[in-house]
Design a protein around this motif. Structure first.
Motif, PDB file in Angstrom:
ATOM      1  N   LEU A   5      51.886  42.451 -44.576  1.00  0.00           N
ATOM      2  CA  LEU A   5      53.162  43.120 -44.742  1.00  0.00           C
ATOM      3  C   LEU A   5      53.733  43.480 -43.378  1.00  0.00           C
ATOM      4  O   LEU A   5      52.983  43.869 -42.489  1.00  0.00           O
ATOM      5  N   VAL A   6      55.057  43.350 -43.250  1.00  0.00           N
ATOM      6  CA  VAL A   6      55.772  43.808 -42.065  1.00  0.00           C
ATOM      7  C   VAL A   6      56.819  44.801 -42.552  1.00  0.00           C
ATOM      8  O   VAL A   6      57.636  44.474 -43.418  1.00  0.00           O
ATOM      9  N   ALA A   7      56.781  46.020 -42.011  1.00  0.00           N
ATOM     10  CA  ALA A   7      57.755  47.057 -42.380  1.00  0.00           C
ATOM     11  C   ALA A   7      58.570  47.423 -41.145  1.00  0.00           C
ATOM     12  O   ALA A   7      58.029  47.516 -40.047  1.00  0.00           O
ATOM     13  N   VAL A   8      59.866  47.597 -41.350  1.00  0.00           N
ATOM     14  CA  VAL A   8      60.751  47.956 -40.241  1.00  0.00           C
ATOM     15  C   VAL A   8      61.578  49.174 -40.586  1.00  0.00           C
ATOM     16  O   VAL A   8      62.024  49.343 -41.717  1.00  0.00           O
ATOM     17  N   ASP A   9      61.772  50.019 -39.598  1.00  0.00           N
ATOM     18  CA  ASP A   9      62.743  51.099 -39.676  1.00  0.00           C
ATOM     19  C   ASP A   9      64.085  50.488 -39.281  1.00  0.00           C
ATOM     20  O   ASP A   9      64.127  49.543 -38.494  1.00  0.00           O
ATOM     21  N   GLY A  12      68.236  52.281 -35.024  1.00  0.00           N
ATOM     22  CA  GLY A  12      67.692  52.354 -33.676  1.00  0.00           C
ATOM     23  C   GLY A  12      66.447  51.512 -33.455  1.00  0.00           C
ATOM     24  O   GLY A  12      65.878  51.527 -32.372  1.00  0.00           O
ATOM     25  N   THR A  13      66.005  50.794 -34.473  1.00  0.00           N
ATOM     26  CA  THR A  13      64.826  49.940 -34.335  1.00  0.00           C
ATOM     27  C   THR A  13      65.209  48.512 -34.689  1.00  0.00           C
ATOM     28  O   THR A  13      65.307  47.665 -33.815  1.00  0.00           O
ATOM     29  N   PHE A  14      65.428  48.237 -35.957  1.00  0.00           N
ATOM     30  CA  PHE A  14      65.810  46.890 -36.397  1.00  0.00           C
ATOM     31  C   PHE A  14      67.271  46.611 -36.052  1.00  0.00           C
ATOM     32  O   PHE A  14      67.625  45.511 -35.634  1.00  0.00           O
ATOM     33  N   LEU A  15      68.123  47.606 -36.235  1.00  0.00           N
ATOM     34  CA  LEU A  15      69.551  47.441 -35.960  1.00  0.00           C
ATOM     35  C   LEU A  15      69.863  47.808 -34.515  1.00  0.00           C
ATOM     36  O   LEU A  15      69.231  48.700 -33.939  1.00  0.00           O
ATOM     37  N   ASP A  16      70.871  47.147 -33.960  1.00  0.00           N
ATOM     38  CA  ASP A  16      71.287  47.489 -32.599  1.00  0.00           C
ATOM     39  C   ASP A  16      72.215  48.706 -32.635  1.00  0.00           C
ATOM     40  O   ASP A  16      72.422  49.316 -33.695  1.00  0.00           O
ATOM     41  N   ASP A  17      72.794  49.047 -31.498  1.00  0.00           N
ATOM     42  CA  ASP A  17      73.661  50.236 -31.407  1.00  0.00           C
ATOM     43  C   ASP A  17      74.928  50.116 -32.241  1.00  0.00           C
ATOM     44  O   ASP A  17      75.558  51.119 -32.551  1.00  0.00           O
ATOM     45  N   GLU A  18      75.295  48.883 -32.605  1.00  0.00           N
ATOM     46  CA  GLU A  18      76.479  48.663 -33.431  1.00  0.00           C
ATOM     47  C   GLU A  18      76.123  48.503 -34.910  1.00  0.00           C
ATOM     48  O   GLU A  18      76.935  48.033 -35.708  1.00  0.00           O
ATOM     49  N   MET A  19      74.873  48.858 -35.268  1.00  0.00           N
ATOM     50  CA  MET A  19      74.386  48.767 -36.644  1.00  0.00           C
ATOM     51  C   MET A  19      74.405  47.317 -37.161  1.00  0.00           C
ATOM     52  O   MET A  19      74.723  47.054 -38.309  1.00  0.00           O
ATOM     53  N   VAL A  42      61.823  47.116 -45.841  1.00  0.00           N
ATOM     54  CA  VAL A  42      62.820  47.893 -45.113  1.00  0.00           C
ATOM     55  C   VAL A  42      62.546  49.362 -45.418  1.00  0.00           C
ATOM     56  O   VAL A  42      62.531  49.758 -46.585  1.00  0.00           O
ATOM     57  N   ALA A  43      62.313  50.156 -44.390  1.00  0.00           N
ATOM     58  CA  ALA A  43      62.006  51.583 -44.583  1.00  0.00           C
ATOM     59  C   ALA A  43      63.030  52.415 -43.826  1.00  0.00           C
ATOM     60  O   ALA A  43      63.274  52.193 -42.644  1.00  0.00           O
ATOM     61  N   SER A  44      63.636  53.373 -44.527  1.00  0.00           N
ATOM     62  CA  SER A  44      64.659  54.197 -43.895  1.00  0.00           C
ATOM     63  C   SER A  44      64.957  55.414 -44.750  1.00  0.00           C
ATOM     64  O   SER A  44      64.727  55.396 -45.960  1.00  0.00           O
ATOM     65  N   GLY A  45      65.477  56.425 -44.131  1.00  0.00           N
ATOM     66  CA  GLY A  45      65.949  57.591 -44.870  1.00  0.00           C
ATOM     67  C   GLY A  45      67.320  57.353 -45.480  1.00  0.00           C
ATOM     68  O   GLY A  45      67.818  58.179 -46.242  1.00  0.00           O
ATOM     69  N   ASN A  46      67.918  56.225 -45.163  1.00  0.00           N
ATOM     70  CA  ASN A  46      69.248  55.909 -45.679  1.00  0.00           C
ATOM     71  C   ASN A  46      69.199  55.556 -47.167  1.00  0.00           C
ATOM     72  O   ASN A  46      68.145  55.295 -47.721  1.00  0.00           O
ATOM     73  N   GLN A  47      70.382  55.522 -47.773  1.00  0.00           N
ATOM     74  CA  GLN A  47      70.479  55.222 -49.194  1.00  0.00           C
ATOM     75  C   GLN A  47      70.149  53.750 -49.469  1.00  0.00           C
ATOM     76  O   GLN A  47      70.454  52.864 -48.665  1.00  0.00           O
ATOM     77  N   VAL A  65      61.970  51.022 -48.980  1.00  0.00           N
ATOM     78  CA  VAL A  65      61.544  52.416 -49.083  1.00  0.00           C
ATOM     79  C   VAL A  65      62.721  53.192 -48.514  1.00  0.00           C
ATOM     80  O   VAL A  65      62.972  53.165 -47.308  1.00  0.00           O
ATOM     81  N   ALA A  66      63.473  53.833 -49.399  1.00  0.00           N
ATOM     82  CA  ALA A  66      64.750  54.420 -49.010  1.00  0.00           C
ATOM     83  C   ALA A  66      64.850  55.880 -49.414  1.00  0.00           C
ATOM     84  O   ALA A  66      64.026  56.388 -50.170  1.00  0.00           O
ATOM     85  N   GLU A  67      65.901  56.507 -48.913  1.00  0.00           N
ATOM     86  CA  GLU A  67      66.260  57.880 -49.287  1.00  0.00           C
ATOM     87  C   GLU A  67      65.083  58.829 -49.127  1.00  0.00           C
ATOM     88  O   GLU A  67      64.740  59.585 -50.030  1.00  0.00           O
ATOM     89  N   ARG A  68      64.466  58.754 -47.956  1.00  0.00           N
ATOM     90  CA  ARG A  68      63.305  59.596 -47.632  1.00  0.00           C
ATOM     91  C   ARG A  68      62.215  59.474 -48.688  1.00  0.00           C
ATOM     92  O   ARG A  68      61.678  60.446 -49.186  1.00  0.00           O
ATOM     93  N   CYS A  69      61.931  58.237 -49.048  1.00  0.00           N
ATOM     94  CA  CYS A  69      60.875  57.875 -50.018  1.00  0.00           C
ATOM     95  C   CYS A  69      61.193  58.254 -51.453  1.00  0.00           C
ATOM     96  O   CYS A  69      60.321  58.220 -52.311  1.00  0.00           O
ATOM     97  N   LEU A  70      62.427  58.614 -51.732  1.00  0.00           N
ATOM     98  CA  LEU A  70      62.786  58.962 -53.107  1.00  0.00           C
ATOM     99  C   LEU A  70      63.125  57.729 -53.936  1.00  0.00           C
ATOM    100  O   LEU A  70      63.150  57.788 -55.156  1.00  0.00           O
ATOM    101  N   CYS A  71      63.384  56.619 -53.268  1.00  0.00           N
ATOM    102  CA  CYS A  71      63.715  55.377 -53.977  1.00  0.00           C
ATOM    103  C   CYS A  71      62.905  54.254 -53.350  1.00  0.00           C
ATOM    104  O   CYS A  71      63.142  53.888 -52.214  1.00  0.00           O
ATOM    105  N   ASN A  72      61.969  53.721 -54.101  1.00  0.00           N
ATOM    106  CA  ASN A  72      61.151  52.609 -53.626  1.00  0.00           C
ATOM    107  C   ASN A  72      61.326  51.438 -54.574  1.00  0.00           C
ATOM    108  O   ASN A  72      61.108  51.569 -55.766  1.00  0.00           O
ATOM    109  N   ARG A  73      61.726  50.290 -54.024  1.00  0.00           N
ATOM    110  CA  ARG A  73      61.976  49.106 -54.842  1.00  0.00           C
ATOM    111  C   ARG A  73      61.296  47.908 -54.224  1.00  0.00           C
ATOM    112  O   ARG A  73      61.221  47.782 -53.010  1.00  0.00           O
ATOM    113  N   PHE A  74      60.835  47.021 -55.092  1.00  0.00           N
ATOM    114  CA  PHE A  74      60.373  45.719 -54.642  1.00  0.00           C
ATOM    115  C   PHE A  74      61.123  44.692 -55.459  1.00  0.00           C
ATOM    116  O   PHE A  74      60.955  44.614 -56.675  1.00  0.00           O
ATOM    117  N   GLY A  75      61.994  43.944 -54.782  1.00  0.00           N
ATOM    118  CA  GLY A  75      62.851  43.004 -55.495  1.00  0.00           C
ATOM    119  C   GLY A  75      63.747  43.746 -56.460  1.00  0.00           C
ATOM    120  O   GLY A  75      64.401  44.709 -56.096  1.00  0.00           O
TER     121      GLY A  75
END
Length: 84
Positions: A5-9, A12-19, A42-47, A65-75
């Motif tokens: 598995l490869v997980a990315v934030d 500021g990590t996967f996305l550049d300064d222009e998102m 894809v892991a983020s606190g975003n929606q 893994v989204a919304e501060r772990c409140l929403c986790n989906r696979f496919g």
């Protein structure tokens, strides 16, 4: 030990300064991961809806893994969802 598995934030990590990210480069790398049976997360606190908008062509193949772990989906499948 092999990579499973490869997980990315995103911000500021996967996305550049222009998102943004290099979609052609990523899709080439993603196809290589997929061919080797490596999952992409894809892991983020975003929606969740915002995150999947970055990956429209593969949103049903990858995990989120989204919304501060409140929403986790696979496919298309909810693994965990908690409303606050």
């Amino acid at each position: 030990m092999s990579i499973k598995l490869v997980a990315v934030d995103m911000d500021g990590t996967f996305l550049d300064d222009e998102m943004k990210y290099n979609k052609d480069r990523f899709m080439k790398q993603y196809r290589e991961l997929k061919a080797q049976g490596i999952k992409f997360v894809v892991a983020s606190g975003n929606q969740y809806d915002q995150l999947k908008s970055f990956f429209p062509s593969i949103e049903n193949e990858i995990a989120f893994v989204a919304e501060r772990c409140l929403c986790n989906r696979f496919g298309k499948r909810n693994i965990h969802r908690r409303n606050v």
